[in-house]
Design a protein around this motif. Structure first.
Motif, PDB file in Angstrom:
ATOM      1  N   THR A  62       0.819  -1.203   0.000  1.00  0.00           N
ATOM      2  CA  THR A  62       0.000   0.000   0.000  1.00  0.00           C
ATOM      3  C   THR A  62       0.858   1.260   0.000  1.00  0.00           C
ATOM      4  O   THR A  62       0.608   2.197  -0.741  1.00  0.00           O
ATOM      5  N   ASN A  63       1.874   1.257   0.820  1.00  0.00           N
ATOM      6  CA  ASN A  63       2.661   2.462   1.024  1.00  0.00           C
ATOM      7  C   ASN A  63       4.126   2.247   0.665  1.00  0.00           C
ATOM      8  O   ASN A  63       4.676   1.153   0.786  1.00  0.00           O
ATOM      9  N   ASN A 332      -1.728  -7.709   2.479  1.00  0.00           N
ATOM     10  CA  ASN A 332      -0.805  -7.180   3.488  1.00  0.00           C
ATOM     11  C   ASN A 332      -1.515  -6.060   4.217  1.00  0.00           C
ATOM     12  O   ASN A 332      -1.860  -5.049   3.625  1.00  0.00           O
ATOM     13  N   LEU A 333      -1.713  -6.287   5.515  1.00  0.00           N
ATOM     14  CA  LEU A 333      -2.376  -5.260   6.297  1.00  0.00           C
ATOM     15  C   LEU A 333      -1.410  -4.164   6.767  1.00  0.00           C
ATOM     16  O   LEU A 333      -1.841  -3.191   7.364  1.00  0.00           O
ATOM     17  N   GLY A 334      -0.117  -4.341   6.528  1.00  0.00           N
ATOM     18  CA  GLY A 334       0.852  -3.267   6.726  1.00  0.00           C
ATOM     19  C   GLY A 334       0.866  -2.682   8.127  1.00  0.00           C
ATOM     20  O   GLY A 334       0.433  -1.551   8.325  1.00  0.00           O
ATOM     21  N   VAL A 335       1.361  -3.437   9.121  1.00  0.00           N
ATOM     22  CA  VAL A 335       1.433  -2.934  10.490  1.00  0.00           C
ATOM     23  C   VAL A 335       2.433  -1.785  10.561  1.00  0.00           C
ATOM     24  O   VAL A 335       3.587  -1.926  10.167  1.00  0.00           O
ATOM     25  N   TYR A 355      -2.634  -0.790   8.207  1.00  0.00           N
ATOM     26  CA  TYR A 355      -3.421  -0.317   7.067  1.00  0.00           C
ATOM     27  C   TYR A 355      -4.640  -1.222   6.931  1.00  0.00           C
ATOM     28  O   TYR A 355      -4.516  -2.438   6.776  1.00  0.00           O
ATOM     29  N   SER A 356      -5.797  -0.631   6.937  1.00  0.00           N
ATOM     30  CA  SER A 356      -7.038  -1.428   6.926  1.00  0.00           C
ATOM     31  C   SER A 356      -7.669  -1.529   5.537  1.00  0.00           C
ATOM     32  O   SER A 356      -8.687  -2.202   5.375  1.00  0.00           O
ATOM     33  N   THR A 357      -7.050  -0.888   4.550  1.00  0.00           N
ATOM     34  CA  THR A 357      -7.715  -0.793   3.238  1.00  0.00           C
ATOM     35  C   THR A 357      -7.654  -2.084   2.435  1.00  0.00           C
ATOM     36  O   THR A 357      -8.391  -2.238   1.468  1.00  0.00           O
ATOM     37  N   ASN A 358      -6.757  -3.026   2.794  1.00  0.00           N
ATOM     38  CA  ASN A 358      -6.618  -4.253   2.000  1.00  0.00           C
ATOM     39  C   ASN A 358      -7.534  -5.377   2.456  1.00  0.00           C
ATOM     40  O   ASN A 358      -7.426  -6.494   1.967  1.00  0.00           O
TER      41      ASN A 358
END
Length: 800
Positions: A62-63, A332-335, A355-358
């Protein structure tokens, strides 16, 4: 090797029914640092690390995070290769050295601070023992165990060239080295083997990229041999570069990857991406280029495959592509919190963010205590997927903690914190000073304690009661382990304690100690003996005025105004006076006083000085039986305890003149310089460096009946002493032709002066001196006479 059957399949790939098969990230549409991709690696949290010509990029799905020379410890913006060790540390090969990045700290190794032979790193890999293997552009291969470097260039293994393109470690911990012009190197930890066109069935001597498939077969991209396969046997080589098609027609393969089905993905120099697989037992090739796919660059430099079978494709000019023939999967929720190096205290509230968008629905939060190998502790279950949650830290201290946020409905969809953080159990600080019951001067009042492990800061409380109901100090922002205090009332008993702090929580309070605020004593004022006083008795009373706050005093007396050596020093005096006995006569002394109490010592007083009385010699006598020989022996009584010597004066018809200066504490002298008949009057006084005494009584010697006048000697002379050897004293006779300054000294055989017998002005004539060697050890010595510009030296032996 069986004959290969090649079938080419060209597929137009794109979007179908909303499914995404291709995606491109470039510097214009994303935060990708640069469109030239040199290498791609994937960590165990499914983050992609991309080496580019303008820095290092990290992509969590995401980032983007970008690292370059301006915002990190990277020494160069060109990043060539990457590897990740078992601790999650990134090892980064640049054009200016090898870099280790642990998520927080950057460590750079170069030729100037390590054993690297070349700062231009072209390949890096980590073996099973945690050793780092680095290949350089022109310096060969080195290994590094975290402490020691091993260089495989000097001495050089036979056949290993200095030009390295890539390094790979297989599942058996064997190191494979792809060289430029020197073939393929293999090192099992003991022996080197090299595969070249000359000694094997390989078709190339330059290897660019190396991977192994699940069967342990090596697949390598080369500069001139296409893609090579090697199964480890003597004849197990195969090269793929058919001449009848445009497949690998220039034979340059830059990157190779293997997906979950075992298919090989081949990146070429200028004819795009190729897939090699077996379809119904037939070797099949599929081509992807700008004609049949969204690929806009046919020079494919690097390939990596993630756990969802997405192919991450790095190009030379068009950035990063993702391809999945079954549709791209990004899970990947990207902690994002906790960050690398974070510290959590047990029992505190701490924030977990992701990240909650996935993903949709709810999530679970789990904790690992072993660096992400297992997640045995669930901190939250079935909570909303809103990207943030405050959790209570369990009482499980560990240095290798990781947080995992996973979808409650799909455990394959998760994110893991990027690096280890710590959970600690904060301990109570250990108090150091002041100790319980101590008295402390308010100008020097400092509370000190031992550092509590991992504490960010401390809270300090001071009160005048044990319950801390009336606080004198309440400071919760102390960052050091010492706190200076002021403005506390004097003669007051205080209680204090300290508590360690960390972001989000505090530890237990320390023990409680107490102290009393007590000012240091003021400066004493000296009274007696007065400053610059003379003729002070050797047994005298020292006195001074009382100093405020003093409970006792220290009195120092010295012959030095710097008090470098002490004649007397006493720190237990409770009165304001002290009688000191045994001072030496005729000496200038310096003295000072300071006050002390339970809080410490105050400043010293002014320094005063005085000189003790030097008594006159007594009972001067002349031995008359010597008169007939024109010699007079004088004797007197010493009435002091510290003079340097005596001055002898004689009068004959006029004023007194100095006859001799004795520099030893002797009480006799023989005058051998009598001349004409008449009355000779003698007197003696003592002296020190600081004073002279009064004169002794006088004695009169009448010289009569002189038949022959004894003339002064015509020449300077020093006779041999008698007796010799001697113990402990001996006589030395010498002759002075005219009145002059006389020096008679004793030296050891090394030339060091050990005694002065005579030092002063003497009349012309015959003289005799007595030397006492009681204070010297047995041995041979030299005695030297200097007078009227003449020098004479002789030996004598002291034998005890």
């Amino acid at each position: 090797m069986k004959k290969l059957t090649l079938i080419f399949i060209f597929l137009l790939c794109g979007l179908s029914f909303g499914q995404e098969y291709w995606r491109n990230y470039n510097s214009a549409t994303s935060r990708l640092p640069n469109n030239t991709i040199h290498a791609i690696v994937i960590d165990n949290q499914d983050n992609k690390w991309i080496a580019t010509s303008v820095g290092l990029g990290k992509f969590d799905g995401t980032n983007w995070t970008v690292y370059n020379k301006s915002n990190s410890g990277l020494p160069h913006n060109i990043v060539r290769c990457l590897a990740i060790d078992k601790n999650g540390d990134k090892w980064i090969g640049t054009d200016s050295g090898l870099v280790k990045f642990d998520g927080k700290n950057w460590t750079v190794y170069t030729k100037s601070n390590s054993s690297l032979p070349d700062d231009r790193i072209r390949g890096v890999a980590i073996d099973k023992d945690g050793f780092v293997w680095a290949g350089t552009k022109e310096g060969g291969v080195v290994s590094f165990d975290g402490y020691n470097w091993r260089n495989f260039v000097d001495p050089n293994p036979e056949g290993l060239v200095k030009y390295i393109n890539t390094v790979f470690v297989d599942k058996n911990n064997v190191k494979w080295i792809g060289t430029s012009g020197g073939g393929l190197g293999k090192f099992d930890g003991y022996n080197w083997t090299f595969f070249t066109k000359a000694n094997s069935y390989s078709s190339c001597n330059s290897f660019i990229s190396i991977v192994f498939d699940s069967k342990g077969v090596l697949w390598a991209g080369t500069y001139s041999g296409g893609i090579e396969m090697f199964d480890g046997t003597k004849y197990g080589w195969a090269s793929y570069f058919p001449k009848i098609t445009r497949l690998l027609e220039h034979k340059w393969v830059l990157g190779v990857g293997i997906d979950q089905s075992g298919a090989k993905w081949v990146g070429t120099n200028n004819i795009g991406l190729w897939k090699f697989e077996q379809v119904n037992g037939v070797d099949t090739w599929s081509a992807y280029d700008s004609l049949n796919s969204p690929l806009k660059d046919t020079c494919i430099v690097s390939i990596a495959v993630d756990k969802y079978n997405n192919k991450w494709i790095g190009t030379y000019t068009k950035g990063l592509y993702i391809y999945n023939e079954n549709g791209i999967v990004i899970k990947n929720l990207g902690v994002t919190e906790p960050n690398a190096g974070a510290k959590w205290a047990t029992g505190t509230k701490q924030k977990v963010a992701w990240y909650s968008t996935n993903a949709g629905g709810s999530v679970n939060i789990k904790l690992s205590l072993d660096g992400g190998l297992t997640y045995p502790l669930t901190l939250a279950s079935g909570i909303p997927n809103d990207g943030s949650e405050d959790i209570t830290v369990p009482d499980n201290p560990s240095d290798k903690c990781r947080i995992k946020v996973e979808s409650a409905s799909d455990t394959g969809l998760y994110g893991v914190s990027q690096a280890d953080f710590r959970i600690i159990r904060l301990m109570a600080p250990v108090l150091l000073s002041p100790e319980t019951g101590a008295s402390v001067d308010p100008s020097k009042l400092a509370l000190k304690w031992r550092k509590a492990e991992l504490a960010d800061g401390y809270s300090v409380k001071v009160a005048n009661d044990t319950g801390f109901t009336v606080l004198l100090v309440n400071n919760a922002s102390v960052t050091d382990t010492v706190l200076q205090l002021s403005n506390l009332s004097t003669n007051m008993k205080c209680y204090w304690k300290v508590q360690a702090r960390i972001t989000g929580g505090t530890g237990p309070w320390s023990e409680v100690r107490n102290f009393t605020v007590l000012p240091l004593p003021l400066i004493p004022v000296l009274q007696s003996p007065e400053n610059n006083a003379a003729d002070v008795k050797t047994d005298t009373l020292f006195s001074w005025k009382s100093a405020q706050n003093a409970s006792s005093y220290r009195l120092n007396i010295s012959e030095s105004d710097q008090f470098s050596t002490m004649f007397f020093s006493d720190s237990t005096i409770t009165a304001t006076s002290k009688e000191v006995k045994g001072l030496k006569n005729g000496i200038r002394y310096y003295w000072q006083v300071k006050g002390t109490n339970a809080a410490g010592t105050g400043p010293y007083s002014a320094v005063w000085n005085f000189t003790t009385k030097l008594n006159s010699p007594e009972s001067l006598k002349a031995e008359s039986e010597i008169v007939k020989s024109n010699r007079v022996r004088l004797t007197w009584k010493d009435s002091n305890n510290g003079e340097q010597g005596f001055i002898i004066e004689r009068r004959f018809g006029g004023d007194y003149t100095q006859l001799a200066v004795l520099t030893q504490n002797q009480t006799s002298y023989t005058d051998t310089t009598l001349g004409a008949e008449g009355e000779y009057i003698y007197r003696v006084k003592a002296y020190t460096k600081d004073a002279q005494s009064g004169y002794s009584n006088t004695v009169i010697v009448k010289l009569t009946g002189v038949k022959e006048h004894k003339k002064a000697p015509l020449s300077f002379a020093l006779e041999q002493n008698y007796p010799n050897p001697f113990n402990p004293s001996t006589k030395i006779k010498y002759y002075i032709p005219k009145e002059s300054h006389v020096s008679l000294k004793v030296f050891n055989l090394l030339g060091s002066e050990v005694a002065i017998i005579v030092e002063g002005r003497m009349a012309a004539g015959e003289h005799e001196a007595v030397f006492d060697g009681s204070s010297l050890p047995s041995g041979m010595y030299l005695y030297r006479l200097e007078a009227a510009g003449n020098v004479s030296t002789k030996k004598f032996v002291l034998l005890k």
